[in-house]
Design a protein around this motif. Sequence first.
Motif, short mmCIF file in Angstrom:
data_model
loop_
_atom_site.label_atom_id
_atom_site.label_comp_id
_atom_site.label_asym_id
_atom_site.label_seq_id
_atom_site.Cartn_x
_atom_site.Cartn_y
_atom_site.Cartn_z
N UNK A 4 21.71 -52.41 111.64
CA UNK A 4 20.85 -51.71 112.57
C UNK A 4 21.00 -50.20 112.40
N UNK A 5 20.16 -49.47 113.11
CA UNK A 5 20.27 -48.01 113.18
C UNK A 5 20.83 -47.66 114.55
N UNK A 6 21.85 -46.81 114.56
CA UNK A 6 22.48 -46.38 115.80
C UNK A 6 22.25 -44.89 115.97
N UNK A 24 30.93 -45.88 112.43
CA UNK A 24 30.56 -46.03 111.02
C UNK A 24 31.72 -46.61 110.21
N UNK A 25 32.93 -46.20 110.53
CA UNK A 25 34.11 -46.73 109.83
C UNK A 25 34.28 -48.22 110.13
N UNK A 26 34.17 -48.58 111.40
CA UNK A 26 34.40 -49.97 111.80
C UNK A 26 33.31 -50.89 111.25
N UNK A 27 32.07 -50.43 111.28
CA UNK A 27 30.93 -51.24 110.84
C UNK A 27 30.65 -51.11 109.35
N UNK A 28 31.34 -50.15 108.69
CA UNK A 28 31.07 -49.82 107.28
C UNK A 28 29.61 -49.38 107.11
N UNK A 29 29.18 -48.50 108.02
CA UNK A 29 27.85 -47.91 107.99
C UNK A 29 27.93 -46.48 107.44
N UNK A 30 26.78 -45.94 107.09
CA UNK A 30 26.69 -44.54 106.68
C UNK A 30 26.71 -43.67 107.93
N UNK A 127 18.56 -48.60 107.04
CA UNK A 127 19.38 -49.01 108.18
C UNK A 127 20.86 -48.96 107.82
N UNK A 128 21.72 -49.53 108.65
CA UNK A 128 23.15 -49.43 108.41
C UNK A 128 23.62 -47.99 108.49
N UNK A 129 23.08 -47.25 109.47
CA UNK A 129 23.41 -45.83 109.60
C UNK A 129 23.74 -45.51 111.06
N UNK A 130 24.71 -44.62 111.25
CA UNK A 130 25.04 -44.06 112.56
C UNK A 130 24.76 -42.57 112.47
N UNK A 131 23.87 -42.08 113.32
CA UNK A 131 23.48 -40.68 113.26
C UNK A 131 23.61 -40.06 114.65
N UNK A 132 24.21 -38.87 114.71
CA UNK A 132 24.34 -38.21 116.01
C UNK A 132 23.69 -36.84 115.97
N UNK A 146 19.88 -49.33 118.66
CA UNK A 146 20.82 -48.91 119.69
C UNK A 146 20.74 -47.40 119.84
N UNK A 147 20.42 -46.96 121.06
CA UNK A 147 20.34 -45.53 121.36
C UNK A 147 21.31 -45.22 122.50
N UNK A 148 22.20 -44.26 122.24
CA UNK A 148 23.21 -43.86 123.21
C UNK A 148 22.98 -42.40 123.59
N UNK A 149 23.14 -42.07 124.87
CA UNK A 149 23.06 -40.68 125.32
C UNK A 149 24.37 -40.33 126.02
#
Length: 233
Positions: A4-6, A24-30, A127-132, A146-149
């Motif tokens: 997914x994209x976070x 990203x470390x736990x999920x092995x995401x970018x 996908x497979x990315x965590x972006x802040x 998944x969208x977090x604020x």
Amino acid sequence: MGKITIAIDGFSSTGKSTIAKQLSDWLDYIYVDTGAMYRAVTLFAMRNSFISSEILDTQGLIKSLDDISITFKKNQATGIAEVYLNGENVENQIRTLEVSEFVSPIATISEVRKKLVHQQQLMGQGKGVVMDGRDIGTVVFPDAELKIFLDASPETRAQRRYKELLERGDAILYKDVLENVIERDHIDSTREDSPLRKAKGAIEIDNSEMNLEDQFHVILQLAKDRIAGRMLK
């Protein structure tokens, strides 16, 4: 499969990059630190006299945007993806309070945002990315699973930033950090182009009283739930 994209948005110094790196470390995401990208552009602007306490040469910076190349390279010793500006490692230079003071005005420039948003969208295509950042859930990835604020009181955020700068060896006063936090909040929330706001469908988390471990487990569970839901589709 099932990636997914976070998207993690929020005010400055709410720990967006910390939780994004953990996920990203736990999920092995970018992991993509978009704030670092705006800081790199700000450093470029400062070095080329496009911005200072007296001036903001918007047109000069816009004309030079094609001369800016921002990349991330993983430091094998620390495991952290560090920022490179035109081939130079600027990870430490972009984290100073001086850059912090100018990054919000630079981020209000539409042409700068357009250039970086395009790069960010390309990074997350598979996908497979965590972006802040400030506009990930609203502009960059409005369809993120998944969208977090993240939010916290200005005083709490200033104290965190103050401690971080002291540990780096910077000579700084808490009141200056607090003033910077409040000013950045105002600029980020009131700019015309992509103002900071909670994205539709985003889950808001106030982490003023949360430690990093508790926050990580809460958001990790949210991510696991979304990943499981995607795999069932």
